[in-house]
Write a protein that holds these residues in place. Sequence first.
Motif: not given
Length: 344
Positions: A245-264
């Motif tokens: 959610n921060r400017a310049g934070g493109g190294s972490l994308q919303k797709s990385h925070l998928s339900p599958e990843n968050l469950a793991r």
Amino acid sequence: MTYHASNTRYEQMQYRFCGRSGLKLPLLSMGLWHNFGDTTSFALQREMVHTAFDSGITHFDLANNYGPPYGSAETNFGRILKEDLKPYRDELIISTKAGWDMWPGPYGQGGGSRKYVLASLDQSLQRLGLDYVDIFYSHRFDPETPLEETMGALATAVQQGKALYVGVSSYSPEKTQEAARLLREWKVPCLIHQPSYNMFNRWIEKGLLDALEAEGMGCITFTALAQGLLTDKYLKGIPDDARVNRAGGGSLQKSHLSPENLARVKALNAIAESRGQSLAQMALAWVLRDPRVTTTLIGASSPAQIIENVAALKRLDFTAQELVAIDVQAQEGGINLWEKSSNG
């Protein structure tokens, strides 16, 4: 107030030889990719550097484009070097890199040309206020430039006394071995490779670590915490101050925070708790479980994070059962932003 390094700075840190070289690196190295540009207060940057060095972290890793803006991390760290760390220069390993776009025009757009690589190194040394860096990297493989030219530029940096060692970052196993062969022709060893690696990004296990072992090269991994995903930050959802959610934070994308990843992440956190560690501490220890990994980079936004990360060294061992349980959750998570370069 004059900075005096802690007298106990070497008591808790552990060090490994870098490949078959005589150089030792701390198991944790300090990365200045984020939080050392002009958007972070200089006082906080200084406190984090002091905390790292007082904890036995002797290696500080930069690149020409670290900031934001580009170059500011080197400038800010150069000021800390001048004002605080100058008496300790021979206790430090300072690295920088060239490979991504830096300045306008055809010669500043990155890559591996001799013109760009050596001009970038001169600029980095000026910003850092140094005569030489300890390690200078080709930051990415450039398919548009002959590898002989890029490695020849790295060899020149050593011959000119502007770098003690050289390495590569995000190169495929095949290109890494070719780079090492070319550098040997110049009688310059390829010291180290810097790849991305974590529980959700395990690409280096498919050939790169074997290549590094064969070439006698060290390995310094980055993103061990998956850009913050492998911490307690996302155990209860996505907080407002998340990097995504921060400017310049493109190294972490919303797709990385998928339900599958968050469950793991939650499942891995349970394993960490059973070991008496935070998830971040276990993630760092897991990356270091293979002795071919010389060191792993940590980033931080506070001194407390550095202290927590260093505490990971208190528990580096894993039982066979723990490793099996981790492997169930440590699956590719679609977070390797450097895949294109690494497949070159």
